[in-house]
Design an enzyme around this catalytic site. Sequence first.
Site, PDB file in Angstrom:
ATOM      1  N   ASP A  43       3.522  17.417   0.372  1.00 42.64           N
ATOM      2  CA  ASP A  43       2.706  16.972  -0.765  1.00 42.64           C
ATOM      3  C   ASP A  43       1.360  17.684  -0.889  1.00 42.64           C
ATOM      4  O   ASP A  43       0.635  17.832   0.104  1.00 42.64           O
ATOM      5  CB  ASP A  43       2.409  15.478  -0.641  1.00 42.64           C
ATOM      6  CG  ASP A  43       3.640  14.622  -0.566  1.00 42.64           C
ATOM      7  OD1 ASP A  43       4.740  15.169  -0.434  1.00 42.64           O
ATOM      8  OD2 ASP A  43       3.500  13.386  -0.608  1.00 42.64           O
ATOM      9  N   GLN A  59      -0.031  18.313   2.876  1.00 44.27           N
ATOM     10  CA  GLN A  59       0.633  17.809   4.067  1.00 44.27           C
ATOM     11  C   GLN A  59       1.155  18.985   4.879  1.00 44.27           C
ATOM     12  O   GLN A  59       1.829  19.864   4.341  1.00 44.27           O
ATOM     13  CB  GLN A  59       1.795  16.898   3.688  1.00 44.27           C
ATOM     14  CG  GLN A  59       1.370  15.569   3.096  1.00 44.27           C
ATOM     15  CD  GLN A  59       0.740  14.674   4.138  1.00 44.27           C
ATOM     16  OE1 GLN A  59       1.421  14.061   4.933  1.00 44.27           O
ATOM     17  NE2 GLN A  59      -0.583  14.606   4.143  1.00 44.27           N
ATOM     18  N   TYR A 102      -1.298  11.064   6.212  1.00 44.75           N
ATOM     19  CA  TYR A 102      -0.434  11.167   5.044  1.00 44.75           C
ATOM     20  C   TYR A 102      -1.238  11.423   3.776  1.00 44.75           C
ATOM     21  O   TYR A 102      -2.453  11.595   3.806  1.00 44.75           O
ATOM     22  CB  TYR A 102       0.424   9.906   4.914  1.00 44.75           C
ATOM     23  CG  TYR A 102       1.626   9.864   5.832  1.00 44.75           C
ATOM     24  CD1 TYR A 102       1.765  10.743   6.889  1.00 44.75           C
ATOM     25  CD2 TYR A 102       2.637   8.922   5.649  1.00 44.75           C
ATOM     26  CE1 TYR A 102       2.861  10.704   7.735  1.00 44.75           C
ATOM     27  CE2 TYR A 102       3.747   8.867   6.487  1.00 44.75           C
ATOM     28  CZ  TYR A 102       3.852   9.759   7.532  1.00 44.75           C
ATOM     29  OH  TYR A 102       4.947   9.708   8.363  1.00 44.75           O
ATOM     30  N   SER A 103      -0.562  11.410   2.638  1.00 46.55           N
ATOM     31  CA  SER A 103      -1.119  11.921   1.383  1.00 46.55           C
ATOM     32  C   SER A 103      -2.260  11.079   0.834  1.00 46.55           C
ATOM     33  O   SER A 103      -2.402   9.896   1.140  1.00 46.55           O
ATOM     34  CB  SER A 103      -0.012  12.022   0.336  1.00 46.55           C
ATOM     35  OG  SER A 103       0.915  13.005   0.695  1.00 46.55           O
ATOM     36  N   ARG A 170       0.976   3.563   0.332  1.00 47.29           N
ATOM     37  CA  ARG A 170       0.425   4.875   0.678  1.00 47.29           C
ATOM     38  C   ARG A 170      -0.039   5.646  -0.563  1.00 47.29           C
ATOM     39  O   ARG A 170       0.099   5.196  -1.677  1.00 47.29           O
ATOM     40  CB  ARG A 170       1.448   5.707   1.445  1.00 47.29           C
ATOM     41  CG  ARG A 170       2.839   5.821   0.828  1.00 47.29           C
ATOM     42  CD  ARG A 170       3.753   6.588   1.779  1.00 47.29           C
ATOM     43  NE  ARG A 170       5.143   6.585   1.347  1.00 47.29           N
ATOM     44  CZ  ARG A 170       6.060   5.698   1.728  1.00 47.29           C
ATOM     45  NH1 ARG A 170       5.712   4.717   2.552  1.00 47.29           N
ATOM     46  NH2 ARG A 170       7.310   5.771   1.301  1.00 47.29           N
ATOM     47  N   ASP A 171      -0.620   6.805  -0.286  1.00 47.42           N
ATOM     48  CA  ASP A 171      -0.979   7.812  -1.291  1.00 47.42           C
ATOM     49  C   ASP A 171      -2.083   7.346  -2.235  1.00 47.42           C
ATOM     50  O   ASP A 171      -1.911   7.312  -3.469  1.00 47.42           O
ATOM     51  CB  ASP A 171       0.252   8.228  -2.116  1.00 47.42           C
ATOM     52  CG  ASP A 171       1.466   8.551  -1.254  1.00 47.42           C
ATOM     53  OD1 ASP A 171       1.271   8.960  -0.100  1.00 47.42           O
ATOM     54  OD2 ASP A 171       2.600   8.397  -1.746  1.00 47.42           O
ATOM     55  N   GLU A 224       5.965   6.384  -4.980  1.00 44.90           N
ATOM     56  CA  GLU A 224       5.063   7.230  -4.206  1.00 44.90           C
ATOM     57  C   GLU A 224       4.131   7.988  -5.142  1.00 44.90           C
ATOM     58  O   GLU A 224       4.400   8.173  -6.326  1.00 44.90           O
ATOM     59  CB  GLU A 224       5.861   8.224  -3.354  1.00 44.90           C
ATOM     60  CG  GLU A 224       6.636   7.567  -2.224  1.00 44.90           C
ATOM     61  CD  GLU A 224       7.034   8.548  -1.150  1.00 44.90           C
ATOM     62  OE1 GLU A 224       6.749   8.276   0.035  1.00 44.90           O
ATOM     63  OE2 GLU A 224       7.635   9.598  -1.484  1.00 44.90           O
TER      64      GLU A 224
END
Length: 475
Positions: A43, A59, A102-103, A170-171, A224
């Site tokens: 990502d 990432q 993570y993102s 997330r994200d 996501e």
Amino acid sequence: MNRLHKDLNILVNRVEAWELSRVSAGPWRQKFHLMPPCGWMNDPNGLCWRRGNYHVYYQYSPFNAGGGLSFWGHWSSPDLLRWTQQPVLLCPDQPWDLHGVYSGSALVEDDTMYLFYTGNVRHWGDYDYINEGRGSNTALGVSRDGIHLDTKAVLLESKDYPPDISNHVRDPKVWKQDGKYYMALGARTRKGHGEALVYRSEDLRHWEHINVITTPEPFGYMWECPDLFQVDGQWILAVSPQGIKPYGHIGQNVYSCGYFPFYGDFRGEYTLGEYRELDSGFDYYAQQSFAAPDGRRIALGWMGMPDADYTNPTADFGWQHCLSVPRELHWADGGLTAWPVRELEQLRRNARTIEFSGTVQRDACPTLDLELENHGSRLTVALAGAAEICWEDGLLTLTLDEACGSGRTVRTADVHKLRSLRLLVDSSSLELFLNDGEQVVTSRFYPGEPCYLRLEGEGTAKLYDMCAMEMKTIQ
């Protein structure tokens, strides 16, 4: 930062130096796409502009071309053409992110970069890692120059999310509006429904949950990479939904990447328009956009697909995946369009015009830019026996040769009338923009030599060779 952060940076630098000769010697390294120096990329993260430079984080698993422990790799550029590979910025060095950084996204304010990301933690035990056993922690890294990290802190943990939400959150995408800060988080409910959580803050550190954005009926089990933004007066919610049921030409990949036109107020009442995919090809996911200094909305996506059943032979040479070219987004005629940023035209060389009625064949550079006006009722564009693009009877079909597709076969798109197309071909990718970017088809592929271009139908084409972007490394 702490000693572990410094040690991890040293380790990454040594791995990159060790892998350099093997990676450089392999085929299919891209010429005008961002890719990892070695290992695995996915990502795009933290896209932003700060003090004369674009910043693209991503990432990055430097130790394994098949993926693994993730960092934030970093490319910077003054013009989207000359790129410098900077040292990794975010490392998994804290209890709340020890199994992967993570993102996330970036917000630049008062010359300081605020980097929001998800810290991943997997607990040992007999867990399903959906509703239990995982920590999905929203965290903040602060950098005064975008190169070196000053501080990190955890903002939200699993216990801070709504009670009906699973451990999959997330994200974070963060932006400022009307004097306040807002955050959209991708989420999966305990019942397996995808949605986006909306938070508000006065100071970037303390966050209040204020709304949920979702569809009346479940649309996939996880959303996501949410990205809520306005372009040409229209609000857009871009997401990468997992688990949607295929319908029509939607959902040909294991996971989708698309958008909803957004109407109303994300802080209160709203409605979502019809979902549309951002890309109909094999390899496009996790799109993120940002505002360029000249007002353009620019997006990049990961030129890959999670859990796909096709492969990338570059893994045998120590690296895997890349990002799309930067794409300028617009709202036109009731839909979102995407077009390669104009800076890429500076890479064009050796221009020639091809008028064709019937079949013509030309030698072509392995990296090319083709702009074509279609005048007939059917059209075929073929690349070196590796890929064939056909349009007839309102249907566009991309077919990849078995040897060059590495498991990729056929993708289709409804195109009632094909007026024009633009095809960008790099060493191991193609990006097809239809009707001024109304639809896009992206794929990795792995052609051999020699390279030729075949056109069948009726039209006018302009063909350019594409030279490489300038890329250098700072360690």
